[in-house]
Scaffold this motif. Structure first.
Motif, short mmCIF file in Angstrom:
data_model
loop_
_atom_site.label_atom_id
_atom_site.label_comp_id
_atom_site.label_asym_id
_atom_site.label_seq_id
_atom_site.Cartn_x
_atom_site.Cartn_y
_atom_site.Cartn_z
N THR A 282 0.77 -1.23 0.06
CA THR A 282 -0.02 -0.13 0.15
C THR A 282 0.97 1.25 0.00
N ARG A 283 1.91 1.50 0.72
CA ARG A 283 2.77 2.54 0.99
C ARG A 283 3.29 2.70 -0.38
N ASP A 284 3.81 1.58 -1.11
CA ASP A 284 4.33 1.61 -2.37
C ASP A 284 3.51 2.50 -3.39
N TRP A 285 2.26 1.99 -3.47
CA TRP A 285 1.26 2.26 -4.45
C TRP A 285 0.77 3.80 -4.17
N GLU A 286 0.76 4.43 -2.67
CA GLU A 286 0.53 5.54 -2.40
C GLU A 286 1.65 6.61 -3.10
N ARG A 287 2.88 6.17 -2.91
CA ARG A 287 4.17 7.01 -3.11
C ARG A 287 4.05 6.84 -4.78
N VAL A 288 3.94 6.11 -5.52
CA VAL A 288 3.75 5.96 -6.90
C VAL A 288 2.69 6.76 -7.55
N GLU A 289 1.56 6.63 -6.91
CA GLU A 289 0.20 7.77 -7.40
C GLU A 289 0.81 9.16 -6.91
N ARG A 290 1.18 9.37 -5.94
CA ARG A 290 1.47 10.82 -5.43
C ARG A 290 2.48 11.52 -6.76
N ILE A 291 3.36 10.58 -7.08
CA ILE A 291 4.42 11.05 -8.16
C ILE A 291 3.35 11.20 -9.54
N PHE A 292 2.59 10.27 -9.83
CA PHE A 292 1.91 10.64 -11.21
C PHE A 292 0.86 11.58 -11.05
N GLU A 293 0.43 12.02 -9.94
CA GLU A 293 -0.41 13.14 -9.44
C GLU A 293 0.23 14.62 -9.80
N LEU A 294 1.58 14.42 -9.53
CA LEU A 294 2.44 15.72 -9.89
C LEU A 294 2.86 15.91 -11.38
N LEU A 295 2.60 14.75 -12.04
CA LEU A 295 3.02 15.02 -13.34
C LEU A 295 1.93 14.83 -14.51
N LEU A 296 0.74 14.17 -14.08
CA LEU A 296 -0.25 13.78 -15.03
C LEU A 296 -1.48 14.64 -14.55
#
Length: 149
Positions: A135-149
């Motif tokens: 879950t922690r990994d998913w949250e981090r990756v999703e935050r990065i995509f939110e910044l970029l897309l």
């Protein structure tokens, strides 16, 4: 998703980034895709409207250089695993104020495939040792995509 499709996605994530995903991951993945495709289409709609068109063309989609390049990587891997027909069926198409051109409709599975490949590889960028995203990994990756897309 039916059993054969789940198996293809498991193979895809393993081949793309040496990740082992399970059904919970695939649910998160599907939610991620729905949101990212929606985001891309909303921006594409704004571009089409700004150009006084009611048809969303492929060039309206905000495809970055990195996403474009990884779409080609996806295409090569997809020839082996053949997940693009499944992606086309799974890709939500939210109601818009514009119509997607036929070319845009045909391109969406490649865009989604590129997003999928980028997602898989993003887990490894954040932590090269990741094998089974938590879950922690998913949250981090999703935050990065939110910044970029």
């Amino acid at each position: 998703m039916v059993v054969g499709e789940v198996s293809k996605f498991e193979r895809f994530f393993r081949a793309a980034a040496e990740l082992d995903v399970d059904k919970d991951d695939l649910k998160r993945y599907h939610d991620f895709l729905d949101q990212k495709v929606y985001d891309l289409l909303v921006i594409g709609q704004a571009s089409a409207k700004a150009n006084r068109r009611d048809i969303l063309e492929p060039h309206d989609l905000p495809i970055t250089k990195g996403l474009q390049e990884i779409m080609y990587v996806f295409r090569d891997l997809d020839r082996e695993i053949e997940v693009s027909p499944i992606l086309d069926r799974l890709t939500a198409r939210p109601p818009l104020d514009v119509t997607l051109s036929e070319e845009t409709e045909e391109r969406l599975p490649m865009v989604v495939g590129g997003l999928t490949m980028a997602l898989a590889r993003a887990f490894k960028v954040l932590d090269p040792e990741t094998k089974n995203p938590q879950t922690r990994d998913w949250e981090r990756v999703e935050r990065i995509f939110e910044l970029l897309l």
